[in-house]
Design an enzyme around this catalytic site. Structure first.
Site, PDB file in Angstrom:
ATOM      1  N   TYR A 283       0.930  -1.313  -0.069  1.00  0.00           N
ATOM      2  CA  TYR A 283      -0.066  -0.033  -0.011  1.00  0.00           C
ATOM      3  C   TYR A 283       0.923   1.070  -0.119  1.00  0.00           C
ATOM      4  O   TYR A 283       1.681   1.396   0.704  1.00  0.00           O
ATOM      5  CB  TYR A 283      -0.798  -0.035   1.296  1.00  0.00           C
ATOM      6  CG  TYR A 283      -2.044   0.990   1.240  1.00  0.00           C
ATOM      7  CD1 TYR A 283      -3.063   0.557   0.519  1.00  0.00           C
ATOM      8  CD2 TYR A 283      -1.745   2.376   1.479  1.00  0.00           C
ATOM      9  CE1 TYR A 283      -4.471   1.633   0.441  1.00  0.00           C
ATOM     10  CE2 TYR A 283      -2.805   3.193   1.208  1.00  0.00           C
ATOM     11  CZ  TYR A 283      -4.073   2.830   0.917  1.00  0.00           C
ATOM     12  OH  TYR A 283      -5.189   3.766   0.615  1.00  0.00           O
TER      13      TYR A 283
ATOM     14  N   TRP B 159       1.045   5.532  -1.022  1.00  0.00           N
ATOM     15  CA  TRP B 159       0.716   6.890  -2.287  1.00  0.00           C
ATOM     16  C   TRP B 159       2.156   7.260  -3.018  1.00  0.00           C
ATOM     17  O   TRP B 159       2.123   7.939  -4.108  1.00  0.00           O
ATOM     18  CB  TRP B 159       0.555   8.080  -1.515  1.00  0.00           C
ATOM     19  CG  TRP B 159      -0.916   8.452  -1.148  1.00  0.00           C
ATOM     20  CD1 TRP B 159      -1.745   7.428  -0.874  1.00  0.00           C
ATOM     21  CD2 TRP B 159      -1.733   9.299  -1.968  1.00  0.00           C
ATOM     22  NE1 TRP B 159      -3.279   7.947  -0.841  1.00  0.00           N
ATOM     23  CE2 TRP B 159      -3.108   9.025  -1.511  1.00  0.00           C
ATOM     24  CE3 TRP B 159      -1.319  10.503  -2.561  1.00  0.00           C
ATOM     25  CZ2 TRP B 159      -4.205  10.059  -1.749  1.00  0.00           C
ATOM     26  CZ3 TRP B 159      -2.534  11.603  -2.943  1.00  0.00           C
ATOM     27  CH2 TRP B 159      -3.625  11.339  -2.530  1.00  0.00           C
TER      28      TRP B 159
HETATM   29  N1  LIG Z   1      -4.409   7.163  12.063  1.00  0.00           N
HETATM   30  C1  LIG Z   1      -4.670   7.050  10.952  1.00  0.00           C
HETATM   31  N2  LIG Z   1      -3.862   6.529   9.861  1.00  0.00           N
HETATM   32  C2  LIG Z   1      -3.990   6.437   8.525  1.00  0.00           C
HETATM   33  C3  LIG Z   1      -5.187   7.496   8.327  1.00  0.00           C
HETATM   34  C4  LIG Z   1      -5.930   8.421   9.221  1.00  0.00           C
HETATM   35  O1  LIG Z   1      -6.687   9.024   8.763  1.00  0.00           O
HETATM   36  N3  LIG Z   1      -5.692   8.111  10.490  1.00  0.00           N
HETATM   37  N4  LIG Z   1      -5.330   7.772   6.922  1.00  0.00           N
HETATM   38  C5  LIG Z   1      -5.023   6.377   6.002  1.00  0.00           C
HETATM   39  C6  LIG Z   1      -5.101   6.832   4.829  1.00  0.00           C
HETATM   40  S1  LIG Z   1      -6.559   7.494   3.831  1.00  0.00           S
HETATM   41  C7  LIG Z   1      -3.758   6.801   3.776  1.00  0.00           C
HETATM   42  S2  LIG Z   1      -4.090   6.915   2.132  1.00  0.00           S
HETATM   43  C8  LIG Z   1      -2.660   5.972   4.277  1.00  0.00           C
HETATM   44  C9  LIG Z   1      -1.390   6.724   3.734  1.00  0.00           C
HETATM   45  O2  LIG Z   1      -0.340   5.890   4.184  1.00  0.00           O
HETATM   46  P1  LIG Z   1       0.920   5.786   2.977  1.00  0.00           P
HETATM   47  O3  LIG Z   1       0.380   6.049   1.362  1.00  0.00           O
HETATM   48  O4  LIG Z   1       1.882   4.377   3.278  1.00  0.00           O
HETATM   49  O5  LIG Z   1       1.715   7.024   3.783  1.00  0.00           O
HETATM   50  P2  LIG Z   1       3.019   7.761   2.901  1.00  0.00           P
HETATM   51  O6  LIG Z   1       3.696   8.619   3.807  1.00  0.00           O
HETATM   52  O7  LIG Z   1       2.472   8.640   1.798  1.00  0.00           O
HETATM   53  O8  LIG Z   1       3.955   6.696   2.285  1.00  0.00           O
HETATM   54  C10 LIG Z   1       4.528   6.928   1.028  1.00  0.00           C
HETATM   55  C11 LIG Z   1       6.043   6.069   1.157  1.00  0.00           C
HETATM   56  O9  LIG Z   1       6.577   6.091  -0.091  1.00  0.00           O
HETATM   57  C12 LIG Z   1       7.911   6.602  -0.316  1.00  0.00           C
HETATM   58  N5  LIG Z   1       8.389   6.932  -1.601  1.00  0.00           N
HETATM   59  C13 LIG Z   1       8.090   8.170  -2.107  1.00  0.00           C
HETATM   60  N6  LIG Z   1       8.268   8.530  -3.400  1.00  0.00           N
HETATM   61  C14 LIG Z   1       8.960   6.922  -3.674  1.00  0.00           C
HETATM   62  C15 LIG Z   1       9.379   6.234  -4.845  1.00  0.00           C
HETATM   63  O10 LIG Z   1       9.545   7.076  -5.887  1.00  0.00           O
HETATM   64  N7  LIG Z   1       9.908   5.435  -4.753  1.00  0.00           N
HETATM   65  C16 LIG Z   1       9.995   4.361  -3.650  1.00  0.00           C
HETATM   66  N8  LIG Z   1      10.227   3.163  -3.508  1.00  0.00           N
HETATM   67  N9  LIG Z   1       9.339   5.087  -2.385  1.00  0.00           N
HETATM   68  C17 LIG Z   1       8.559   6.206  -2.511  1.00  0.00           C
HETATM   69  C18 LIG Z   1       8.014   7.696   0.878  1.00  0.00           C
HETATM   70  O11 LIG Z   1       9.191   8.294   1.379  1.00  0.00           O
HETATM   71  C19 LIG Z   1       6.936   7.217   2.060  1.00  0.00           C
HETATM   72  O12 LIG Z   1       7.755   6.207   2.745  1.00  0.00           O
HETATM   73  O13 LIG Z   1      -2.551   6.332   5.575  1.00  0.00           O
HETATM   74  C20 LIG Z   1      -3.768   5.653   6.361  1.00  0.00           C
HETATM   75  N10 LIG Z   1      -3.403   5.796   7.708  1.00  0.00           N
HETATM   76  N1  LIG Z   2      -2.668  18.235   2.908  1.00  0.00           N
HETATM   77  C1  LIG Z   2      -2.927  16.881   2.989  1.00  0.00           C
HETATM   78  N2  LIG Z   2      -4.092  16.663   2.273  1.00  0.00           N
HETATM   79  C2  LIG Z   2      -4.553  15.300   1.986  1.00  0.00           C
HETATM   80  C3  LIG Z   2      -3.831  14.065   2.554  1.00  0.00           C
HETATM   81  C4  LIG Z   2      -2.731  14.598   3.380  1.00  0.00           C
HETATM   82  O1  LIG Z   2      -1.984  13.731   3.928  1.00  0.00           O
HETATM   83  N3  LIG Z   2      -2.247  15.780   3.525  1.00  0.00           N
HETATM   84  N4  LIG Z   2      -4.386  13.146   2.288  1.00  0.00           N
HETATM   85  C5  LIG Z   2      -5.205  12.649   1.271  1.00  0.00           C
HETATM   86  C6  LIG Z   2      -5.942  11.208   1.444  1.00  0.00           C
HETATM   87  S1  LIG Z   2      -5.238  10.121   1.302  1.00  0.00           S
HETATM   88  C7  LIG Z   2      -7.095  11.268   1.776  1.00  0.00           C
HETATM   89  S2  LIG Z   2      -7.972   9.674   1.924  1.00  0.00           S
HETATM   90  C8  LIG Z   2      -8.133  12.486   1.972  1.00  0.00           C
HETATM   91  C9  LIG Z   2      -8.902  12.287   3.243  1.00  0.00           C
HETATM   92  O2  LIG Z   2     -10.035  13.167   3.527  1.00  0.00           O
HETATM   93  P1  LIG Z   2     -10.588  13.112   4.862  1.00  0.00           P
HETATM   94  O3  LIG Z   2     -10.878  11.638   5.241  1.00  0.00           O
HETATM   95  O4  LIG Z   2     -11.946  13.858   4.705  1.00  0.00           O
HETATM   96  O5  LIG Z   2      -9.770  14.059   5.715  1.00  0.00           O
HETATM   97  P2  LIG Z   2      -9.264  13.807   7.181  1.00  0.00           P
HETATM   98  O6  LIG Z   2      -8.404  15.121   7.438  1.00  0.00           O
HETATM   99  O7  LIG Z   2      -8.972  12.625   7.755  1.00  0.00           O
HETATM  100  O8  LIG Z   2     -10.634  14.139   8.151  1.00  0.00           O
HETATM  101  C10 LIG Z   2     -11.425  15.311   7.840  1.00  0.00           C
HETATM  102  C11 LIG Z   2     -12.140  15.709   9.214  1.00  0.00           C
HETATM  103  O9  LIG Z   2     -13.148  14.717   9.430  1.00  0.00           O
HETATM  104  C12 LIG Z   2     -13.442  15.002  10.835  1.00  0.00           C
HETATM  105  N5  LIG Z   2     -13.997  13.708  11.395  1.00  0.00           N
HETATM  106  C13 LIG Z   2     -13.330  12.762  11.700  1.00  0.00           C
HETATM  107  N6  LIG Z   2     -14.316  11.672  12.419  1.00  0.00           N
HETATM  108  C14 LIG Z   2     -15.317  12.192  12.420  1.00  0.00           C
HETATM  109  C15 LIG Z   2     -16.590  11.960  12.543  1.00  0.00           C
HETATM  110  O10 LIG Z   2     -16.757  10.741  13.262  1.00  0.00           O
HETATM  111  N7  LIG Z   2     -17.877  12.686  12.435  1.00  0.00           N
HETATM  112  C16 LIG Z   2     -17.684  13.751  11.758  1.00  0.00           C
HETATM  113  N8  LIG Z   2     -18.645  14.286  11.577  1.00  0.00           N
HETATM  114  N9  LIG Z   2     -16.221  14.367  11.476  1.00  0.00           N
HETATM  115  C17 LIG Z   2     -15.299  13.445  11.791  1.00  0.00           C
HETATM  116  C18 LIG Z   2     -12.174  15.379  11.498  1.00  0.00           C
HETATM  117  O11 LIG Z   2     -12.409  16.536  12.523  1.00  0.00           O
HETATM  118  C19 LIG Z   2     -11.184  15.605  10.444  1.00  0.00           C
HETATM  119  O12 LIG Z   2     -10.637  16.961  10.585  1.00  0.00           O
HETATM  120  O13 LIG Z   2      -7.257  13.453   2.263  1.00  0.00           O
HETATM  121  C20 LIG Z   2      -6.287  13.726   1.055  1.00  0.00           C
HETATM  122  N10 LIG Z   2      -5.806  15.149   1.294  1.00  0.00           N
HETATM  123 MO   LIG Z   3      -5.950   8.150   1.663  1.00  0.00          MO
END
Ligand SMILES: Nc1nc2c(c(=O)[nH]1)N[C@H]1C(S)=C(S)[C@@H](COP(=O)(O)OP(=O)(O)OC[C@H]3O[C@@H](n4cnc5c(=O)[nH]c(N)nc54)[C@H](O)[C@@H]3O)O[C@H]1N2
Ligand SMILES: Nc1nc2c(c(=O)[nH]1)N[C@H]1C(S)=C(S)[C@@H](COP(=O)(O)OP(=O)(O)OC[C@H]3O[C@@H](n4cnc5c(=O)[nH]c(N)nc54)[C@H](O)[C@@H]3O)O[C@H]1N2
Ligand SMILES: [Mo]
Length: 765
Positions: free
Chosen positions: A110, A112
């Protein structure tokens, strides 16, 4: 100074400047982008960072004894090796493990990683492992996993990011936007695969200028900006379904629901109505019932329901609220609430998901754009695992898992091959995950930086960053193709992920099949020309590759008119029926009923989450912890940059608390604290804010995992990684998706926290 070179990322297009010696000096955003992201500065700053992995490394104990040293993963020194030795080791290990059957290889990887259609590391890995006979892949995702599993049963679609009303129709027709989970604009810096223009803030401004009422339903006031928000309902976390049911009850009991729409476009209203009115359970889901659960006043719920029925209303639900226990339910109930209002398919009415989750949400897009893509090839292994259950899989080989009407038998994983993701960011309950991480014989990682993914691997191969290679940005939801040009030579001995796999493929005897005889530029040309050819059938005439590469950017014309979401279904629900079993919106699903899951019943249902502010567990853990996406990073990417470090307090990832909760614990701003529950503990520092509901704390994800005793379960984490305390259960047997937002904790003062070492280099022999 030489001419700036254009590159692109998930967060924008920008030009990178270098000096005479070829070192990166800075970046300038694309002139057309009126709201460029500050994240642009991260990669130019970090490309020459001391934290770069400069050479291949192997964990010392691994070289002595592969199986016997698994528990030392993360706590032992590394040894530098030559590329030739590293690739020999990887080749031998792949050969050895493949003897157990390809189900012994986890390649779900998994993450990004980086933008770009060619050097997308999880894709180049999958192409490689596929040619080796296959691998266990992942199912679903962390972002909208519950939504993409439930929506197909209800509306016949899984493409959650596309399920939004186009902004021009919102501005023109919507009068009321009801935002469950808010719409925090910080998230619109980014889109998966790439952003070119950042237009969301302007659209929200236009919506406000058009007089649209915008209601933020979230524990956090700031989830909708001050200049956008008209009111705030500080709901208790994870209780949105109860609130929606209270609204629905008001609509039905006051006869404000649209019977014609329910009859003509939906099936299964009757059993849901029985549940809503309390005929099946004896408990009507009245506004008063909802008030007791959600903490929102019953009169407020009733008057909101009446207002929604009277005016053109768009219910926009965030992705965050389904990243929680029973996360299927708020998605299903959003659709049902909109169905009761009867505005689905009308311009500016109905529902949508994640209007501010990414920069591309709601942007008008020409239909059916072709995209340059690298073919992944065939994966002959069909046994896959939901992303939320990877820990469970590693710990319980042979055990079974109910999933989406099927049963999965967990394979026995011997090799984890992970590129482009940070498992210590995306997985929940890191103490349990750490034990799972010690199960496979071997963990191979490619990484540009010495972050947690690299430090906890056995074999670390240094990967280039975007600035060191050529690529094409062409995101699924973008109207642009963008040339990403190489800015600098590969740093240290790093290699492109593709080239590493090309070399390994050659050593394993399928080199020609992997590369098809093409190098980087030949692939880019080939992928672009294929997309250009496919575009003709869709009436787009694109310049040839050389002209595109020279110009740097191709923009497909924005359509002059937009169709409302589900507009054609509304026009003719027979001819344009939905791909659900009934062809209609399913308020009750026979298919889901046939699974017999009590944690995902056949119509939207309020089910208490495993942890929430109304549960008895609050006696010991009275604070609901939300872990949102960060403002100053993309997940854990660029956590070591100046921008991200400037957001820390006392060197730790700060936790937001309201003044009363802090005072009740004798805490003041800047204090270091220990945040804990029965699953684990991390150090953070207090940031006191107003606009956060009492009993709720909030910390951004992405602080690099930094355990006090690496490799030991139950170690304190020193930096502020919320996944130390999150739960790794699945949303339900339907989606088995991650539940990061369902977690109770306690917070206490920590007077002498251990030194933070997340940005230290590992020990190397
Ligand atoms: N507690 C909590 N946990 C969450 C979430 C949350 O809301 N709360 N959100 C979840 C969500 S929505 C997501 S999408 C995930 C994201 O989780 P990840 O996608 O695993 O997070 P990233 O930090 O984007 O990891 C990308 C990694 O790829 C490496 N990388 C960048 N470019 C390259 C490249 O060209 N080659 C290689 N080999 N590596 C590279 C970076 O250095 C980094 O270590 O996390 C989830 N985890
Ligand atoms: N700058 C930046 N932008 C990003 C990312 C990043 O890492 N950095 N990650 C990207 C990725 S992978 C994803 S999946 C999207 C995620 O997009 P979202 O999932 O919408 O983003 P979050 O920031 O996790 O959550 C938004 C808000 O939801 C509220 N929330 C949490 N739990 C609850 C609940 O039970 N009820 C209600 N009503 N509100 C709640 C929290 O207050 C939080 O601030 O964002 C993307 N955009
Ligand atoms: Mo995500």
């Amino acid at each position: 100074m030489t001419k700036p070179t254009q590159t692109a990322s998930h967060w924008g297009v920008y030009n990178v400047t270098i000096d005479e010696s070829g070192k990166v000096t800075g970046s300038v955003p694309l002139a057309r982008d009126t709201h460029p992201s500050r994240l642009n500065a991260g990669l130019p700053e970090l490309v020459h960072s001391d934290l770069r992995v400069a050479k291949p490394h192997v964990r010392e104990g691994y070289l002595r004894s592969r199986e016997k040293s698994r528990a030392q993963r993360g706590s032992e020194r590394f040894v530098e090796v030559t590329w030739d030795d590293a690739l020999t080791l990887v080749k031998q290990e792949i050969r050895r493990v493949t003897e157990f059957g390809n189900e012994a290889i986890y390649g779900g990887s998994y993450g990004w990683a980086s933008a770009g259609r060619f050097h997308h590391s999880p894709s180049v890995l999958k192409r490689f492992l596929g040619l080796n006979g296959g691998y266990v892949d992942k199912l679903g995702n962390h972002s909208f996993g519950a939504a993409m599993h439930i929506a197909p049963y209800v509306i016949g679609r899984a493409d959650i990011p596309h399920i939004n009303m186009p902004w021009p129709l919102i501005v023109q027709h919507t009068r009321l936007m009801v935002l469950f989970g808010g719409a925090h604009l910080k998230n619109t810096q980014i889109s998966s695969g790439g952003t070119v223009l950042h237009e969301s803030a302007d659209w929200f401004k236009k919506a406000r200028d058009a007089g649209i009422e915008i209601i933020n339903i979230s524990p956090s006031r700031d989830d909708v900006a001050d200049n956008v928000r008209t009111s705030w309902l500080p709901v208790r976390p994870n209780t949105d379904v109860a609130l929606m049911l209270g609204l629905a009850h008001t609509l039905v009991s006051e006869n404000l629901h649209d019977r014609n729409f329910l009859d003509g476009y939906c099936v299964g209203f009757a059993p849901f109505e029985d549940y809503l009115l309390g005929k099946t359970s004896g408990k009507p889901k009245t506004a008063d019932w909802a008030a007791a659960i959600t903490g929102i006043d019953a009169d407020v719920i009733r008057s909101l329901a009446r207002k929604m029925a009277k005016t053109r209303t768009l219910i926009a639900t965030s992705w965050s609220i389904q990243r929680a226990d029973h996360g299927e339910q708020p998605i299903w109930m959003t659709i049902v609430l909109a169905a009761l209002l009867g505005q689905i398919g009308l311009p500016g009415g109905g529902f949508g998901f994640g209007i501010a989750a990414t920069s591309s949400a709601g942007m008008p897009l020409p239909a059916n754009l072709p995209r340059p893509t690298l073919p992944l090839g065939v994966n002959r292994v069909t046994n896959h695992v939901p992303v939320g259950r990877v820990t469970d899989m590693l710990l319980n080989p042979g055990a079974t898992l109910d999933y989406n009407g099927k049963t999965i038998t967990y394979p026995d994983i011997k090799l984890v091959y992970s590129v482009g993701g940070n498992p210590f960011h995306h997985n929940g309950n890191l103490n349990r995950f750490l034990q799972a991480w010690q199960h496979p014989d071997t963990v191979i990682v490619h990484e540009p930086w010495w972050g947690p993914a690299a430090k906890f691997a056995d074999i670390v191969l240094p990967a280039t960053t975007t600035l060191e290679r050529n690529d094409i940005q062409a995101a699924e939801q973008s109207r642009f193709f963008v040339a990403m040009r190489q800015v600098v030579q590969p740093v240290g001995q790093s290699r492109n992920d593709f080239d590493i796999f090309a070399e390994l493929s050659a050593r394993l005897g399928f080199g020609q099949a992997y590369t098809e005889g093409r190098d980087e530029m030949m692939w880019l040309r080939h992928m672009y020309e294929k997309a250009r050819h496919d575009a003709v059938a869709r009436n787009h005439v694109l310049p040839d590759f050389d002209m595109f590469w020279e110009a740097g950017l191709y923009e497909f014309p924005t359509p002059e008119t937009c169709q409302p979401l589900f507009g054609s279904f509304r026009d003719d629900p027979v001819r344009n029926h939905l791909p659900t079993p009934s062809g209609k919106i399913e308020i009750y699903s026979e298919k889901i009923a046939s699974f017999g899951y009590d944690d995902c019943p056949p119509h939207p249902t309020w089910i208490e989450p495993a942890e929430w502010l109304g549960s008895t567990k609050t006696a010991r853990f009275p604070i609901h912890l939300l872990s949102n996406q960060p403002v100053t990073r993309l997940h854990s990417q660029h956590d070591s940059s100046k921008l991200s470090r400037a957001s820390k307090v006392a060197g730790r990832e700060p936790i937001k608390m309201n003044g009363q909760d802090a005072a009740a614990r004798g805490l003041k701003a800047g204090d270091t604290v220990r945040v804990f529950n029965d699953r684990g503990a991390f150090i953070s520092a207090v940031d006191i804010v107003d606009g956060l509901r009492e009993g709720v704390a909030q910390i951004a994800t992405g602080a690099w995992y930094d355990p006090e005793h690496p490799g030991k379960a139950d170690s304190l984490e020193k930096h502020g990684n919320p996944n130390m305390v999150t739960n790794d259960k699945g949303t339900s047997r339907l989606a088995q998706s991650p539940v990061a937002q369902t977690v109770l904790v306690e917070i206490e003062r920590c007077l002498s926290p251990p030194r933070m070492s997340a940005f230290d280099l590992p020990d190397v022999a």
